[in-house]
Design a protein around this motif. Structure first.
Motif, PDB file in Angstrom:
ATOM      1  N   ALA A  37     -14.652  -3.003  -5.755  1.00 21.99           N
ATOM      2  CA  ALA A  37     -13.770  -3.871  -6.452  1.00 21.99           C
ATOM      3  C   ALA A  37     -12.985  -4.927  -5.555  1.00 21.99           C
ATOM      4  CB  ALA A  37     -12.719  -2.834  -7.102  1.00 21.99           C
ATOM      5  N   ILE A  38     -12.710  -5.871  -5.910  1.00 18.30           N
ATOM      6  CA  ILE A  38     -12.259  -6.862  -5.116  1.00 18.30           C
ATOM      7  C   ILE A  38     -10.665  -7.090  -5.650  1.00 18.30           C
ATOM      8  CG2 ILE A  38     -12.053  -9.517  -4.506  1.00 18.30           C
ATOM      9  CD1 ILE A  38     -14.952  -9.529  -5.036  1.00 18.30           C
ATOM     10  N   ALA A  39      -9.793  -6.505  -4.583  1.00 12.52           N
ATOM     11  CA  ALA A  39      -8.340  -6.911  -4.822  1.00 12.52           C
ATOM     12  C   ALA A  39      -7.534  -7.760  -3.724  1.00 12.52           C
ATOM     13  CB  ALA A  39      -7.772  -5.267  -5.068  1.00 12.52           C
ATOM     14  N   THR A  40      -6.696  -8.229  -4.389  1.00 11.55           N
ATOM     15  CA  THR A  40      -5.514  -8.760  -3.261  1.00 11.55           C
ATOM     16  C   THR A  40      -4.603  -7.969  -2.696  1.00 11.55           C
ATOM     17  OG1 THR A  40      -4.189  -9.689  -5.132  1.00 11.55           O
ATOM     18  CG2 THR A  40      -6.186 -11.134  -4.268  1.00 11.55           C
ATOM     19  N   PHE A  41      -4.120  -6.879  -3.290  1.00 10.47           N
ATOM     20  CA  PHE A  41      -3.167  -6.087  -3.254  1.00 10.47           C
ATOM     21  C   PHE A  41      -3.956  -4.528  -3.100  1.00 10.47           C
ATOM     22  CE2 PHE A  41       1.020  -4.126  -3.458  1.00 10.47           C
ATOM     23  CZ  PHE A  41       1.557  -4.569  -2.382  1.00 10.47           C
ATOM     24  N   PRO A  42      -4.483  -4.033  -2.170  1.00 14.18           N
ATOM     25  CA  PRO A  42      -5.428  -2.706  -2.168  1.00 14.18           C
ATOM     26  C   PRO A  42      -4.421  -1.484  -2.597  1.00 14.18           C
ATOM     27  CG  PRO A  42      -4.933  -3.312   0.090  1.00 14.18           C
ATOM     28  CD  PRO A  42      -4.160  -4.406  -0.704  1.00 14.18           C
ATOM     29  N   VAL A  43      -4.026  -1.367  -3.634  1.00 12.71           N
ATOM     30  CA  VAL A  43      -3.286  -0.175  -4.266  1.00 12.71           C
ATOM     31  C   VAL A  43      -4.121   0.687  -5.254  1.00 12.71           C
ATOM     32  CG1 VAL A  43      -1.206  -0.978  -3.711  1.00 12.71           C
ATOM     33  CG2 VAL A  43      -2.255  -1.659  -5.875  1.00 12.71           C
ATOM     34  N   LEU A  44      -5.514   0.980  -4.823  1.00 13.79           N
ATOM     35  CA  LEU A  44      -6.240   1.850  -5.934  1.00 13.79           C
ATOM     36  C   LEU A  44      -5.493   3.254  -5.894  1.00 13.79           C
ATOM     37  CD1 LEU A  44      -8.658   1.804  -7.894  1.00 13.79           C
ATOM     38  CD2 LEU A  44      -9.931   2.615  -5.668  1.00 13.79           C
ATOM     39  N   PRO A  45      -5.128   3.560  -7.213  1.00  9.13           N
ATOM     40  CA  PRO A  45      -4.603   5.025  -7.155  1.00  9.13           C
ATOM     41  C   PRO A  45      -5.921   6.144  -6.799  1.00  9.13           C
ATOM     42  CG  PRO A  45      -4.691   4.083  -9.451  1.00  9.13           C
ATOM     43  CD  PRO A  45      -5.080   2.929  -8.471  1.00  9.13           C
ATOM     44  N   PRO A  46      -5.179   7.296  -6.389  1.00  6.28           N
ATOM     45  CA  PRO A  46      -6.522   8.429  -6.101  1.00  6.28           C
ATOM     46  C   PRO A  46      -6.797   8.939  -7.687  1.00  6.28           C
ATOM     47  CG  PRO A  46      -4.269   9.230  -5.206  1.00  6.28           C
ATOM     48  CD  PRO A  46      -4.108   7.582  -5.740  1.00  6.28           C
ATOM     49  N   PHE A  47      -7.516   8.668  -8.161  1.00  2.00           N
ATOM     50  CA  PHE A  47      -7.936   9.061  -9.615  1.00  2.00           C
ATOM     51  C   PHE A  47      -8.412  10.621  -9.736  1.00  2.00           C
ATOM     52  CE2 PHE A  47      -8.547   4.449 -10.291  1.00  2.00           C
ATOM     53  CZ  PHE A  47      -7.618   4.260 -11.321  1.00  2.00           C
ATOM     54  N   GLY A  48      -8.929  11.035  -8.451  1.00  2.00           N
ATOM     55  CA  GLY A  48      -9.335  12.413  -8.393  1.00  2.00           C
ATOM     56  C   GLY A  48      -7.973  13.209  -8.285  1.00  2.00           C
ATOM     57  N   LEU A  49      -7.128  13.145  -7.256  1.00  2.00           N
ATOM     58  CA  LEU A  49      -5.853  13.677  -7.367  1.00  2.00           C
ATOM     59  C   LEU A  49      -4.978  13.553  -8.771  1.00  2.00           C
ATOM     60  CD1 LEU A  49      -3.526  15.017  -5.907  1.00  2.00           C
ATOM     61  CD2 LEU A  49      -2.676  12.810  -4.999  1.00  2.00           C
ATOM     62  N   LEU A  50      -5.276  12.476  -9.531  1.00  2.00           N
ATOM     63  CA  LEU A  50      -4.566  12.453 -10.816  1.00  2.00           C
ATOM     64  C   LEU A  50      -5.139  13.380 -11.683  1.00  2.00           C
ATOM     65  CD1 LEU A  50      -3.881   8.459 -11.573  1.00  2.00           C
ATOM     66  CD2 LEU A  50      -2.255  10.212 -11.755  1.00  2.00           C
TER      67      LEU A  50
END
Length: 172
Positions: A37-50
């Motif tokens: 994934a290309i992101a300008t603001f790297p804030v990918l949430p931890p989906f495993g934890l969710l």
């Protein structure tokens, strides 16, 4: 729910598959981090934890209390975090949820969301302290990631509730 969807005598999934489904969904959430994934603001949430928190709070007996350790090890291997950090943090979060559940007899969704918010903030802040040097300027990104992850919890809870309804309650 339409009359066609209501099947009270539907056996659901076989017990082995129904027990494996929470594990599979948490591991699939952990594997989201390997997608390019290309992101300008790297804030990918931890989906495993969710997914782990949603399963623990919505379907209490879907995952055993010790399940946080192997699922955390899988998340560490998939996400590239220092090995053992998610094992420790997810297990501590499970223990804290267990202590909270002993005090609260009945909970509604808002309390679940508040408990999940505390667990998310704890895991992300402590993960930052474990993985990143203290001099690094990542605090604003960390706060944005915490807020985004907390706001995504209802979606994860809705997904878990849908999966739990489809898998059948007799295997829990």
């Amino acid at each position: 729910m339409s009359p066609q969807d209501y099947k009270p005598f539907d056996p659901g999934l076989p017990p082995g598959r129904a027990r494996a489904l929470p594990w599979i969904t948490v591991m699939a959430g952990s594997l989201v981090t390997i997608l390019p994934a290309i992101a300008t603001f790297p804030v990918l949430p931890p989906f495993g934890l969710l997914m782990l928190l949603a399963w623990r709070l919505l379907a209490r007996f879907a995952l055993r209390p010790w399940a946080a350790a192997p699922l955390g090890a899988f998340d560490d291997l998939a996400s590239g975090q220092p090995l053992g950090s998610a094992v420790l943090l997810w297990s501590a979060t499970f223990l804290a949820i267990e202590l909270i559940e002993q005090r609260l007899v009945f909970r509604d969704f808002w309390q679940d969301w508040l408990i999940a918010a505390g667990g998310i903030a704890f895991c992300l802040v402590m993960g930052r302290l474990i993985a990143v040097p203290l001099g690094a300027q990542v605090d604003t990104v960390l706060v944005a990631q915490i807020v985004m992850t907390i706001m995504l919890f209802p979606l994860a809870a809705r997904t878990v509730a849908w999966i739990d309804r489809k898998r059948g309650r007799e295997a829990a």
